[in-house]
Scaffold this active site. Sequence first.
Site, PDB file in Angstrom:
ATOM      1  N   CYS A   1       0.741  -1.138   0.082  1.00  0.00           N
ATOM      2  CA  CYS A   1      -0.335  -0.119   0.123  1.00  0.00           C
ATOM      3  C   CYS A   1       0.322   1.426   0.075  1.00  0.00           C
ATOM      4  O   CYS A   1       1.793   1.737   0.939  1.00  0.00           O
ATOM      5  CB  CYS A   1      -0.585  -0.076   0.987  1.00  0.00           C
ATOM      6  SG  CYS A   1      -1.509   1.635   1.908  1.00  0.00           S
TER       7      CYS A   1
ATOM      8  N   ASP B   1      -2.004  16.262  -0.424  1.00  0.00           N
ATOM      9  CA  ASP B   1      -1.694  15.666  -1.973  1.00  0.00           C
ATOM     10  C   ASP B   1      -0.838  16.094  -3.217  1.00  0.00           C
ATOM     11  O   ASP B   1      -1.003  17.005  -3.452  1.00  0.00           O
ATOM     12  CB  ASP B   1      -2.936  15.946  -2.592  1.00  0.00           C
ATOM     13  CG  ASP B   1      -4.032  14.808  -3.198  1.00  0.00           C
ATOM     14  OD1 ASP B   1      -4.458  14.076  -2.869  1.00  0.00           O
ATOM     15  OD2 ASP B   1      -3.484  14.493  -4.617  1.00  0.00           O
TER      16      ASP B   1
ATOM     17  N   HIS C   1      -3.846   0.576   8.729  1.00  0.00           N
ATOM     18  CA  HIS C   1      -4.304   0.189   7.262  1.00  0.00           C
ATOM     19  C   HIS C   1      -6.038  -0.911   6.891  1.00  0.00           C
ATOM     20  O   HIS C   1      -5.621  -1.807   7.382  1.00  0.00           O
ATOM     21  CB  HIS C   1      -3.477  -0.745   6.302  1.00  0.00           C
ATOM     22  CG  HIS C   1      -3.232  -1.152   5.092  1.00  0.00           C
ATOM     23  ND1 HIS C   1      -3.793  -0.342   4.265  1.00  0.00           N
ATOM     24  CD2 HIS C   1      -4.687  -1.824   4.771  1.00  0.00           C
ATOM     25  CE1 HIS C   1      -4.282  -0.914   2.858  1.00  0.00           C
ATOM     26  NE2 HIS C   1      -5.240  -1.801   3.162  1.00  0.00           N
TER      27      HIS C   1
ATOM     28  N   ASN D   1     -14.291   8.817  -0.616  1.00  0.00           N
ATOM     29  CA  ASN D   1     -14.687   8.070  -1.643  1.00  0.00           C
ATOM     30  C   ASN D   1     -14.347   6.894  -1.282  1.00  0.00           C
ATOM     31  O   ASN D   1     -13.256   6.252  -0.532  1.00  0.00           O
ATOM     32  CB  ASN D   1     -12.817   8.933  -3.279  1.00  0.00           C
ATOM     33  CG  ASN D   1     -13.130   9.898  -3.584  1.00  0.00           C
ATOM     34  OD1 ASN D   1     -14.345  10.758  -3.961  1.00  0.00           O
ATOM     35  ND2 ASN D   1     -12.026  10.361  -3.720  1.00  0.00           N
TER      36      ASN D   1
ATOM     37  N   GLY E   1     -14.239   6.660  -7.636  1.00  0.00           N
ATOM     38  CA  GLY E   1     -12.845   7.549  -8.840  1.00  0.00           C
ATOM     39  C   GLY E   1     -11.831   7.259  -7.125  1.00  0.00           C
ATOM     40  O   GLY E   1     -10.974   7.658  -7.267  1.00  0.00           O
TER      41      GLY E   1
ATOM     42  N   THR F   1      -9.041   5.860  -5.684  1.00  0.00           N
ATOM     43  CA  THR F   1      -7.712   4.943  -6.439  1.00  0.00           C
ATOM     44  C   THR F   1      -6.547   4.482  -5.573  1.00  0.00           C
ATOM     45  O   THR F   1      -6.081   3.334  -5.695  1.00  0.00           O
ATOM     46  CB  THR F   1      -6.789   5.732  -6.966  1.00  0.00           C
ATOM     47  OG1 THR F   1      -6.802   7.488  -6.293  1.00  0.00           O
ATOM     48  CG2 THR F   1      -7.556   6.415  -8.425  1.00  0.00           C
TER      49      THR F   1
ATOM     50  N   HIS G   1      -8.692   6.949   3.634  1.00  0.00           N
ATOM     51  CA  HIS G   1      -8.547   8.206   3.584  1.00  0.00           C
ATOM     52  C   HIS G   1      -9.270   9.908   3.589  1.00  0.00           C
ATOM     53  O   HIS G   1     -10.207   9.485   2.496  1.00  0.00           O
ATOM     54  CB  HIS G   1      -6.967   9.248   2.627  1.00  0.00           C
ATOM     55  CG  HIS G   1      -7.772   8.443   1.259  1.00  0.00           C
ATOM     56  ND1 HIS G   1      -7.697   6.937   0.659  1.00  0.00           N
ATOM     57  CD2 HIS G   1      -7.961   9.048   0.298  1.00  0.00           C
ATOM     58  CE1 HIS G   1      -8.062   7.414  -0.589  1.00  0.00           C
ATOM     59  NE2 HIS G   1      -8.144   8.805  -1.311  1.00  0.00           N
TER      60      HIS G   1
HETATM   61  P1  5GP Z   1      -8.669   8.814  -3.773  1.00  0.00           P
HETATM   62  O1  5GP Z   1      -8.842   8.893  -5.544  1.00  0.00           O
HETATM   63  O2  5GP Z   1      -8.561   7.539  -3.745  1.00  0.00           O
HETATM   64  O3  5GP Z   1      -9.934   9.416  -3.197  1.00  0.00           O
HETATM   65  O4  5GP Z   1      -7.423  10.104  -3.461  1.00  0.00           O
HETATM   66  C1  5GP Z   1      -6.512   9.152  -3.703  1.00  0.00           C
HETATM   67  C2  5GP Z   1      -5.108  10.910  -3.403  1.00  0.00           C
HETATM   68  O5  5GP Z   1      -4.732   9.990  -3.481  1.00  0.00           O
HETATM   69  C3  5GP Z   1      -5.690  11.174  -4.654  1.00  0.00           C
HETATM   70  O6  5GP Z   1      -6.455  12.582  -4.562  1.00  0.00           O
HETATM   71  C4  5GP Z   1      -3.856  11.247  -5.521  1.00  0.00           C
HETATM   72  O7  5GP Z   1      -3.421  12.195  -5.609  1.00  0.00           O
HETATM   73  C5  5GP Z   1      -3.142  10.557  -4.261  1.00  0.00           C
HETATM   74  N1  5GP Z   1      -2.152  10.730  -4.386  1.00  0.00           N
HETATM   75  C6  5GP Z   1      -1.570   8.888  -4.499  1.00  0.00           C
HETATM   76  N2  5GP Z   1      -0.470   8.666  -5.317  1.00  0.00           N
HETATM   77  C7  5GP Z   1       0.294   9.729  -4.286  1.00  0.00           C
HETATM   78  C8  5GP Z   1       1.322   9.949  -3.311  1.00  0.00           C
HETATM   79  O8  5GP Z   1       2.425   8.956  -3.859  1.00  0.00           O
HETATM   80  N3  5GP Z   1       1.972  10.693  -3.222  1.00  0.00           N
HETATM   81  C9  5GP Z   1       0.897  11.779  -2.017  1.00  0.00           C
HETATM   82  N4  5GP Z   1       1.360  13.007  -1.692  1.00  0.00           N
HETATM   83  N5  5GP Z   1      -0.976  12.082  -3.416  1.00  0.00           N
HETATM   84  C10 5GP Z   1      -0.224  10.817  -4.034  1.00  0.00           C
HETATM   85 ZN    ZN Z   2      -2.023   0.935   3.633  1.00  0.00          ZN
END
Ligand code: 5GP
Ligand code: ZN
Length: 112
Positions: A6, A32, A48, A88, A94, A96, A101
């Site tokens: 993760c 972010d 986690h 989310n 969406g 990802t 979080h």
């Molecule tokens: P989700 O779409 O899952 O709700 O949000 C995941 C967020 O994590 C996205 O806004 C993406 O820009 C952010 N993100 C993904 N990988 C990384 C990373 O390695 N570092 C940071 N700081 N943010 C990340």
């Molecule tokens: Zn995790």
Amino acid sequence: MKDSNCIFCKIIDGQIPSAKVYEDDKMLVFKDIEPKAKVHLLAIGKDHFKLLSEMDESRAELVKYMLCKIPQIAKDNGLINGYRLIINQGDDAGQTVFHLHIHILGGEPLPW
Ligand code: 5GP
Ligand code: ZN
């Protein structure tokens, strides 16, 4: 518990760098990497689990802890005029990264 695959667990462990704005023994808040507002922070718990749909009493305690901390963290990061929290859940939202979080968005008027 951590998941070695993760990316947010790796951020907690320091294996992946991040711009941290708050950390204690239970949670971490960092910027972010692809901000969707002038200020875009991510709050994560140090336990986690993947999805809001995996919520149970113990995980809810962690989320409650984070919600109690977020107003002061938001204020400390200049969010004095309001902000938006987003969780989310799953593909249609969406999601990802599958480590629960809370997005903290603000620093400007947000479009709905
Ligand atoms: P989700 O779409 O899952 O709700 O949000 C995941 C967020 O994590 C996205 O806004 C993406 O820009 C952010 N993100 C993904 N990988 C990384 C990373 O390695 N570092 C940071 N700081 N943010 C990340
Ligand atoms: Zn995790």
